[in-house]
Design a protein around this motif. Structure first.
Motif, short mmCIF file in Angstrom:
data_model
loop_
_atom_site.label_atom_id
_atom_site.label_comp_id
_atom_site.label_asym_id
_atom_site.label_seq_id
_atom_site.Cartn_x
_atom_site.Cartn_y
_atom_site.Cartn_z
N GLU A 21 0.83 -1.20 0.00
CA GLU A 21 0.00 0.00 0.00
C GLU A 21 0.86 1.25 0.00
OE1 GLU A 21 -1.24 0.73 4.58
OE2 GLU A 21 -2.21 -0.97 3.63
N CYS A 62 -0.07 -4.27 2.65
CA CYS A 62 -1.49 -4.06 2.89
C CYS A 62 -2.06 -5.26 3.65
CB CYS A 62 -2.22 -3.88 1.56
SG CYS A 62 -4.00 -3.65 1.74
N THR A 63 -2.83 -4.99 4.68
CA THR A 63 -3.48 -6.06 5.45
C THR A 63 -5.00 -5.92 5.42
OG1 THR A 63 -3.30 -4.76 7.48
CG2 THR A 63 -1.49 -6.28 7.01
N ALA A 64 -5.50 -5.04 4.56
CA ALA A 64 -6.94 -4.75 4.52
C ALA A 64 -7.68 -5.69 3.57
CB ALA A 64 -7.16 -3.29 4.11
N TYR A 65 -7.58 -6.99 3.85
CA TYR A 65 -8.30 -7.96 3.05
C TYR A 65 -8.60 -9.19 3.90
CZ TYR A 65 -3.60 -9.91 2.40
OH TYR A 65 -2.33 -10.41 2.60
N ILE A 88 -11.05 -7.11 -0.53
CA ILE A 88 -10.66 -5.95 0.28
C ILE A 88 -11.74 -5.66 1.33
CG2 ILE A 88 -10.04 -3.50 0.17
CD1 ILE A 88 -8.06 -5.42 -1.27
N ASN A 89 -11.29 -5.22 2.53
CA ASN A 89 -12.26 -4.91 3.60
C ASN A 89 -12.09 -3.52 4.21
OD1 ASN A 89 -10.05 -5.24 5.29
ND2 ASN A 89 -10.66 -7.27 5.98
N ALA A 90 -11.39 -2.63 3.50
CA ALA A 90 -11.21 -1.24 3.97
C ALA A 90 -10.79 -0.37 2.79
CB ALA A 90 -10.17 -1.18 5.07
N THR A 91 -10.89 0.92 2.96
CA THR A 91 -10.44 1.85 1.92
C THR A 91 -8.92 2.00 2.01
OG1 THR A 91 -12.54 3.03 1.96
CG2 THR A 91 -10.63 4.22 1.08
N LYS A 92 -8.25 1.80 0.90
CA LYS A 92 -6.79 1.89 0.84
C LYS A 92 -6.37 2.41 -0.52
CE LYS A 92 -5.43 0.10 4.77
NZ LYS A 92 -4.51 0.71 5.68
N VAL A 143 -11.76 -0.13 -2.12
CA VAL A 143 -12.68 0.08 -1.00
C VAL A 143 -13.23 -1.27 -0.56
CG1 VAL A 143 -13.32 2.43 -1.71
CG2 VAL A 143 -14.68 0.48 -2.50
N ASP A 144 -13.90 -1.26 0.58
CA ASP A 144 -14.52 -2.45 1.13
C ASP A 144 -15.35 -3.17 0.06
OD1 ASP A 144 -15.35 -4.33 3.03
OD2 ASP A 144 -16.99 -3.06 3.73
#
Length: 184
Positions: free
Chosen positions: A74, A93-96, A123-127, A168-169
């Motif tokens: 990211e 990136c860890t948003a998944y 993906i589970n967050a906005t990045k 995004v999520d």
């Protein structure tokens, strides 16, 4: 080659080996509509190149097929040729959902690709994604996003997109990596 003026011009074509990976990355929204698509060539790290040489010519420890994993990076620093698994420089990136995704490749001639089994991240967050990395080794927690522990773990290669890519999520990022070795 004759120039027509009584002199000759000699042309020497030098061939050199090329070891690279080509990443084909597609992001789709929750309804399967394509948001963006990028094809990138990689940076093979010194650690990745040394691992190839060690395994081929110095009885180095081979990383088994099941221990190669795809990671997302990211917004932040880009990997360099000096980057290693322990000190990758980039921010992973860890948003998944779940862990790093397995790289399951199939070889044909001098090419290995995971086209039949893409690495898919939900993906589970906005990045803002910078790119990705291919890592491998035999260590507990290797599949854990952000993990940099493990004495025998390697950062084979890393790519950066042409620009930061928004996610995004509920977006899905699918990655096909084609590893090649050629005498070009």
């Amino acid at each position: 080659m004759k120039t027509g003026f009584g002199s000759s011009i000699g042309i020497e074509v030098k061939r050199r080996p090329i070891i690279q990976s080509i990443w084909d990355v597609v992001c789709e929204d929750r309804n399967g509509r394509r948001k963006w698509h990028e094809v990138c060539k990689n940076l093979v790290t010194n650690q990745g190149l040394q691992t190839l040489l060690d395994v081929m010519f110095l009885a180095g420890t081979q990383i088994v097929v099941a221990d190669w994993l795809v990671a997302l990076t990211e917004d932040g620093a880009s990997a360099t040729s000096a980057s290693t698994y322990a000190v990758p420089v980039y921010t992973e990136c860890t948003a998944y959902a779940g862990n790093r995704k397995a790289y399951v490749g199939v070889r044909s001639a001098q090419t290995i690709t995971n086209n039949a089994s893409k690495a898919v991240f939900v993906i589970n967050a906005t990045k803002s994604l910078l790119g990705g990395a291919l890592v491998g080794g035999a260590a507990a927690g290797l599949d854990t996003p952000g993990n940099t522990a493990g004495a025998n773990c390697k950062l084979y290669c890393s790519i950066d997109f042409s620009a930061l890519k928004p996610v995004v999520d509920t977006d899905t990022v699918s990655i096909t990596i084609t590893l090649t070795a050629a005498d070009a």
